[in-house]
Design a protein around this motif. Sequence first.
Motif, PDB file in Angstrom:
ATOM      1  N   LYS A  27      82.827  64.691  38.665  1.00 15.76           N
ATOM      2  CA  LYS A  27      81.739  64.142  39.470  1.00 15.76           C
ATOM      3  C   LYS A  27      81.266  62.802  38.923  1.00 15.76           C
ATOM      4  O   LYS A  27      81.038  61.849  39.677  1.00 15.76           O
ATOM      5  CB  LYS A  27      80.582  65.139  39.520  1.00 15.76           C
ATOM      6  N   ARG A  28      81.131  62.703  37.604  1.00 12.10           N
ATOM      7  CA  ARG A  28      80.671  61.455  36.991  1.00 12.10           C
ATOM      8  C   ARG A  28      81.683  60.331  37.203  1.00 12.10           C
ATOM      9  O   ARG A  28      81.311  59.190  37.506  1.00 12.10           O
ATOM     10  CB  ARG A  28      80.416  61.681  35.497  1.00 12.10           C
TER      11      ARG A  28
ATOM     12  N   ARG B  91      83.914  60.157  39.606  1.00 13.74           N
ATOM     13  CA  ARG B  91      83.935  59.822  41.036  1.00 13.74           C
ATOM     14  C   ARG B  91      82.790  58.893  41.383  1.00 13.74           C
ATOM     15  O   ARG B  91      82.963  57.896  42.101  1.00 13.74           O
ATOM     16  CB  ARG B  91      83.867  61.107  41.874  1.00 13.74           C
ATOM     17  N   GLN B  92      81.604  59.205  40.874  1.00 15.78           N
ATOM     18  CA  GLN B  92      80.444  58.361  41.140  1.00 15.78           C
ATOM     19  C   GLN B  92      80.593  56.992  40.489  1.00 15.78           C
ATOM     20  O   GLN B  92      80.162  55.979  41.050  1.00 15.78           O
ATOM     21  CB  GLN B  92      79.173  59.064  40.654  1.00 15.78           C
ATOM     22  N   ARG B  93      81.209  56.943  39.312  1.00 17.36           N
ATOM     23  CA  ARG B  93      81.435  55.663  38.645  1.00 17.36           C
ATOM     24  C   ARG B  93      82.353  54.760  39.454  1.00 17.36           C
ATOM     25  O   ARG B  93      82.204  53.539  39.468  1.00 17.36           O
ATOM     26  CB  ARG B  93      82.042  55.895  37.255  1.00 17.36           C
ATOM     27  N   SER B  94      83.292  55.393  40.164  1.00 16.03           N
ATOM     28  CA  SER B  94      84.232  54.631  40.996  1.00 16.03           C
ATOM     29  C   SER B  94      83.651  54.282  42.356  1.00 16.03           C
ATOM     30  O   SER B  94      84.298  53.592  43.153  1.00 16.03           O
ATOM     31  CB  SER B  94      85.531  55.427  41.192  1.00 16.03           C
ATOM     32  N   GLY B  95      82.444  54.785  42.652  1.00 17.68           N
ATOM     33  CA  GLY B  95      81.818  54.489  43.937  1.00 17.68           C
ATOM     34  C   GLY B  95      82.425  55.240  45.103  1.00 17.68           C
ATOM     35  O   GLY B  95      82.372  54.766  46.241  1.00 17.68           O
TER      36      GLY B  95
ATOM     37  N   THR C 298      82.864  58.771  47.517  1.00 13.71           N
ATOM     38  CA  THR C 298      82.262  60.016  47.973  1.00 13.71           C
ATOM     39  C   THR C 298      83.293  61.133  47.846  1.00 13.71           C
ATOM     40  O   THR C 298      84.477  60.885  47.591  1.00 13.71           O
ATOM     41  CB  THR C 298      81.803  59.902  49.430  1.00 13.71           C
ATOM     42  N   GLN C 299      82.848  62.356  48.043  1.00 15.27           N
ATOM     43  CA  GLN C 299      83.797  63.472  48.009  1.00 15.27           C
ATOM     44  C   GLN C 299      84.838  63.327  49.123  1.00 15.27           C
ATOM     45  O   GLN C 299      86.010  63.659  48.935  1.00 15.27           O
ATOM     46  CB  GLN C 299      83.049  64.800  48.141  1.00 15.27           C
TER      47      GLN C 299
ATOM     48  N   GLU D  85      84.196  70.260  41.473  1.00 21.79           N
ATOM     49  CA  GLU D  85      83.031  69.687  40.799  1.00 21.79           C
ATOM     50  C   GLU D  85      82.009  70.755  40.417  1.00 21.79           C
ATOM     51  O   GLU D  85      81.321  70.626  39.404  1.00 21.79           O
ATOM     52  CB  GLU D  85      82.383  68.621  41.688  1.00 21.79           C
TER      53      GLU D  85
ATOM     54  N   SER E 153      83.872  49.500  40.025  1.00 19.64           N
ATOM     55  CA  SER E 153      83.312  50.132  41.218  1.00 19.64           C
ATOM     56  C   SER E 153      84.061  49.694  42.470  1.00 19.64           C
ATOM     57  O   SER E 153      84.235  48.492  42.718  1.00 19.64           O
ATOM     58  CB  SER E 153      81.823  49.781  41.346  1.00 19.64           C
TER      59      SER E 153
ATOM     60  N   ARG F 280      82.983  50.079  45.474  1.00 22.25           N
ATOM     61  CA  ARG F 280      81.992  49.464  46.367  1.00 22.25           C
ATOM     62  C   ARG F 280      81.752  48.004  46.003  1.00 22.25           C
ATOM     63  O   ARG F 280      81.657  47.135  46.874  1.00 22.25           O
ATOM     64  CB  ARG F 280      80.681  50.249  46.287  1.00 22.25           C
TER      65      ARG F 280
END
Length: 221
Positions: free
Chosen positions: A7-8, A10-14, A16-17, A35, A149, A151
């Motif tokens: 999860k961390r 995935r969020q670092r890469s910007g 979503t699931q 996750e 990122s 994004r």
Amino acid sequence: MVGRNLKRLRQRSGLTQDDLAERLHVTRQAVSAWETGKNQPDAETLTALAEALGTDIRELIYGPGAVEEGYARFQRRYVVCTVLCAVVVLAWLVMEVTLEPYLYRLRMETFTVLPGLVYLLVVPPLGVLAAGCLIPAFASLWADIRVRSVRARRVLLVLGLLALLYYIVWAAAYSGLLPRILNQWRPWWLWVMKLATVGNDLLRYSSMAVSGCTLFLSLNR
């Protein structure tokens, strides 16, 4: 543990699931189950997850930041990009000294505008675009300046394309192509011509340099 690390990362890469699920060709529910710890990915899935997230499999197991590897200097792709951009910039500078005065003299003597117009609209912008790309490419020889990122890279890509679009609009207006196309919308055409007049060399070429720099950063993964 793996689920929390996933999860961390995935969020670092910007992502979503849904984004991650699309890359792996699985359902969003499968990503959610990994996750939350309901299911554990096997070794093959861990490898696929690491590739999709642009990370090392050890970060999935031990956590983000667990892998501290030195940046590989003088990577081939950056060396090639730096050399190509430097060659383009050098060629542009040589043409500025040799070809541009000749084209100016040709225009004065024969009133032939087309060669000088083609040179003005093609050569200097390509040189400045290469110069903008040369700066981050040269820096990448020594340091890791990649934008992690997804994004942020998308934002840089949009900025680079917008900066490039400004020059394209100016070139179309300056060459007379845009007025012919948009003659039926005369008020808007006059506004564009005013923009072309106001857009001096510094503004136009700086936009090309920014475009080259941001496009390099957005495409460098």
